[in-house]
Design an enzyme around this catalytic site. Structure first.
Site, PDB file in Angstrom:
ATOM      1  N   TYR A 214      31.846  15.249  -4.421  1.00 26.59           N
ATOM      2  CA  TYR A 214      31.269  16.378  -4.987  1.00 26.59           C
ATOM      3  C   TYR A 214      32.033  17.500  -4.806  1.00 26.59           C
ATOM      4  O   TYR A 214      31.664  18.727  -5.418  1.00 26.59           O
ATOM      5  CB  TYR A 214      29.871  16.768  -4.409  1.00 26.59           C
ATOM      6  CG  TYR A 214      28.819  15.858  -4.293  1.00 26.59           C
ATOM      7  CD1 TYR A 214      28.324  15.265  -5.705  1.00 26.59           C
ATOM      8  CD2 TYR A 214      28.257  15.288  -3.266  1.00 26.59           C
ATOM      9  CE1 TYR A 214      27.384  14.129  -5.559  1.00 26.59           C
ATOM     10  CE2 TYR A 214      27.342  14.289  -3.224  1.00 26.59           C
ATOM     11  CZ  TYR A 214      26.735  13.678  -4.514  1.00 26.59           C
ATOM     12  OH  TYR A 214      25.888  12.911  -4.448  1.00 26.59           O
TER      13      TYR A 214
ATOM     14  N   ARG B 270      17.601  16.435   3.617  1.00 24.57           N
ATOM     15  CA  ARG B 270      19.046  17.576   3.790  1.00 24.57           C
ATOM     16  C   ARG B 270      18.292  18.394   4.696  1.00 24.57           C
ATOM     17  O   ARG B 270      19.046  18.685   5.981  1.00 24.57           O
ATOM     18  CB  ARG B 270      19.401  17.934   2.545  1.00 24.57           C
ATOM     19  CG  ARG B 270      20.649  18.878   2.843  1.00 24.57           C
ATOM     20  CD  ARG B 270      20.731  19.644   1.690  1.00 24.57           C
ATOM     21  NE  ARG B 270      21.012  18.937   0.541  1.00 24.57           N
ATOM     22  CZ  ARG B 270      21.992  18.036  -0.075  1.00 24.57           C
ATOM     23  NH1 ARG B 270      23.111  18.182   0.766  1.00 24.57           N
ATOM     24  NH2 ARG B 270      22.109  17.322  -1.068  1.00 24.57           N
TER      25      ARG B 270
ATOM     26  N   GLY C 189      14.925  18.527  -1.932  1.00 24.55           N
ATOM     27  CA  GLY C 189      15.833  19.340  -2.427  1.00 24.55           C
ATOM     28  C   GLY C 189      15.920  20.714  -1.747  1.00 24.55           C
ATOM     29  O   GLY C 189      16.874  21.624  -2.416  1.00 24.55           O
TER      30      GLY C 189
ATOM     31  N   ARG D 291      31.171  13.347   0.945  1.00 25.77           N
ATOM     32  CA  ARG D 291      30.799  14.243  -0.167  1.00 25.77           C
ATOM     33  C   ARG D 291      31.951  15.441  -0.677  1.00 25.77           C
ATOM     34  O   ARG D 291      31.713  15.569  -1.717  1.00 25.77           O
ATOM     35  CB  ARG D 291      29.758  15.171   0.742  1.00 25.77           C
ATOM     36  CG  ARG D 291      28.545  14.597   1.117  1.00 25.77           C
ATOM     37  CD  ARG D 291      27.197  15.376   1.655  1.00 25.77           C
ATOM     38  NE  ARG D 291      26.578  16.124   0.607  1.00 25.77           N
ATOM     39  CZ  ARG D 291      26.841  17.628   0.620  1.00 25.77           C
ATOM     40  NH1 ARG D 291      27.596  18.180   1.575  1.00 25.77           N
ATOM     41  NH2 ARG D 291      26.360  18.244  -0.344  1.00 25.77           N
TER      42      ARG D 291
ATOM     43  N   TYR E 102      23.150  12.758   4.462  1.00 23.35           N
ATOM     44  CA  TYR E 102      24.329  12.084   3.436  1.00 23.35           C
ATOM     45  C   TYR E 102      25.569  12.142   3.991  1.00 23.35           C
ATOM     46  O   TYR E 102      26.622  12.420   3.388  1.00 23.35           O
ATOM     47  CB  TYR E 102      24.331  12.845   2.186  1.00 23.35           C
ATOM     48  CG  TYR E 102      22.921  12.946   1.733  1.00 23.35           C
ATOM     49  CD1 TYR E 102      22.457  11.921   0.964  1.00 23.35           C
ATOM     50  CD2 TYR E 102      22.182  14.312   1.635  1.00 23.35           C
ATOM     51  CE1 TYR E 102      20.963  11.787   0.425  1.00 23.35           C
ATOM     52  CE2 TYR E 102      20.749  14.252   1.157  1.00 23.35           C
ATOM     53  CZ  TYR E 102      20.154  13.023   0.697  1.00 23.35           C
ATOM     54  OH  TYR E 102      19.084  13.086   0.204  1.00 23.35           O
TER      55      TYR E 102
ATOM     56  N   CYS F 251      44.116   5.549   2.496  1.00 18.95           N
ATOM     57  CA  CYS F 251      45.180   5.311   1.428  1.00 18.95           C
ATOM     58  C   CYS F 251      44.447   5.722   0.220  1.00 18.95           C
ATOM     59  O   CYS F 251      44.466   4.837  -0.874  1.00 18.95           O
ATOM     60  CB  CYS F 251      45.527   3.916   1.260  1.00 18.95           C
ATOM     61  SG  CYS F 251      46.949   3.587   0.171  1.00 18.95           S
TER      62      CYS F 251
ATOM     63  N   PRO G 233      11.293  16.457   2.524  1.00 16.83           N
ATOM     64  CA  PRO G 233      12.707  16.903   2.853  1.00 16.83           C
ATOM     65  C   PRO G 233      13.618  15.900   3.656  1.00 16.83           C
ATOM     66  O   PRO G 233      13.101  14.924   4.187  1.00 16.83           O
ATOM     67  CB  PRO G 233      12.474  17.847   3.915  1.00 16.83           C
ATOM     68  CG  PRO G 233      11.200  17.150   4.718  1.00 16.83           C
ATOM     69  CD  PRO G 233      10.580  16.728   3.523  1.00 16.83           C
TER      70      PRO G 233
END
Length: 407
Positions: free
Chosen positions: A301, A261, A217, A297, A363, A327, A259
């Site tokens: 988010y 990200r 994180g 993403r 991601y 679309c 880890p």
């Protein structure tokens, strides 16, 4: 200001060879991020951030171990050369496919739900296991990446730990590790609480615990002027926690970090070609050949990714929206949470320009899809001036290879 770490000519050359959309990963950045965390005894790569087989093999060569969360990820890790002692399987449930793999491969498991204890003991009795603990609180850059507290499915509720330890002992399992991860993008205020909560849990399992895991994180600075995460402080804080526990338990502990990200995000660029521009009312659009099938993403988010246009860093800017070919109205890279359009200051674009979407190494490709029957993009790893293809572009035949035509 966000800067591309790879020069313009190299990026243009890669596009000429591999077309767009194209993922490009910079090995030097990944190496530096690994070095940042060498204060931990074990750096365990969270494979879900980017499970590319070539990257996995390369990361293992740098001394990393791996965390897996599905049968498919275990399969990838084994194919990449990780041994059973280098793989941990972490989940909140066992499906039948992973139980089959665990029955054949004696992998360490990190259990996130009480019912997993008896299920695992039935196929692998008298093993060491790690428990993932939900400390009762969580934190992340979005509620959907908050992995602690009562609204999160992850981890064993902290108040249930004494009973769970009893259940483990009854089945013959030994709790050798305590793991805690409360969300993606946590700050130091919450991480301090995590260290306290993990220490409390570790002392409950004091007789058998040999490993503690800080989870993952760790955030990265997505915005141009956002300060970098104080990784030196992060490492020092966890070293202090480890030292305090070792003094209390009067024995050495191994300390892991997980880890994903942090290692890969800043190393990745998504290169996409401008295929059109237009104005709708007061909004100017730049239309590119990458969509949320390549990078979901922003649509999922409202996540921010810095955007630049190759060769136009010094040109005047105006508010513009970058949108893809899908679309779907949500197929925009410049939006905020809730799907609301958020124009960015960008130079004037022309058909054929190359646009860079930054910080996509984690991601990005891992969450890509074939939505709208679009092909998976190619991926390239760059070391110095050498570029290695680690995933070729999918073909149309491969797109339908698993489907059965009833005609």
């Amino acid at each position: 200001m966000k800067l591309r770490s790879l020069d313009d000519q190299l990026l243009r050359d890669l596009v000429r060879e591999h077309d767009t959309p194209l993922y490009v990963y910079h090995a030097d950045i990944i190496r530096q991020r690994i070095q940042d965390l060498r204060g931990f005894d074990v750096i365990r790569y969270a494979q879900k951030a980017n499970p590319n087989l070539g990257l996995l093999h390369w990361l293992r060569g740098l001394g990393l171990k791996v965390d897996t969360v599905s049968a498919g990820e275990v399969y990838r890790a084994l194919k990449a050369g990780f041994t059973k002692d280098e793989i941990v399987f972490t989940a909140d449930l066992f499906d039948h496919s992973i139980l089959d793999i665990l029955g054949r491969h004696n992998l360490h498991v990190n259990l996130g739900s009480p019912d997993m204890i008896e299920q695992y003991a039935s196929i692998r009795p008298r093993q060491n296991v790690t428990l993932r603990i939900n400390p009762g609180f969580g934190h992340g850059h979005d509620q959907r990446v908050n992995t602690g507290g009562p609204e999160s499915k992850h981890g064993i509720w902290h108040e249930q730990l004494p009973r769970v330890l009893e259940r483990a002992a009854k089945t013959g399992l030994s709790v050798s590790g305590i793991h805690m991860h409360i969300g993606s993008g946590s700050d130091f205020k919450h991480l301090s609480r995590v260290r306290q909560a993990l220490s409390t849990a570790a002392l409950m399992a004091a007789d058998t615990v040999t490993t503690i895991s800080a989870g993952g994180g760790l955030p990265i600075p997505y915005y141009p002027d956002e300060p970098a995460f104080d990784v030196i402080r992060f490492v020092q804080d966890w070293q202090e926690t480890k030292s305090e526990l070792e003094n209390t338990l009067n024995r050495p502990l191994s300390m892991e970090v997980e880890p994903g990200r942090y290692l890969l995000a800043e190393a990745g660029l998504l290169l996409t070609e401008v295929r059109g521009t237009k104005t709708s009312g007061s909004i100017d659009y730049i239309l590119v050949d990458a969509g949320f099938d390549n990078l979901v993403r922003p649509a999922m988010y409202g996540a921010y990714h810095h955007i630049s246009i190759i060769g136009k860093d010094d040109q005047p800017t105006a508010p513009r929206v970058v949108a893809g070919p899908l679309c779907e109205t949500a197929d925009m890279f410049t939006q905020e949470w809730g799907g609301f359009v958020k124009p960015r200051p960008l130079p004037e674009a022309q058909v054929g320009d190359l646009l860079c979407i930054h910080d996509v190494g984690a991601y990005g490709a891992s969450m890509a899809s074939n939505y709208n029957a679009r092909l998976m993009a190619a991926e390239v790893l760059v070391e110095g001036r050498s570029a290695r293809l680690v995933r070729r572009r999918q073909t149309f035949d491969e797109l339908i290879a698993q489907e059965i035509d009833l005609l």
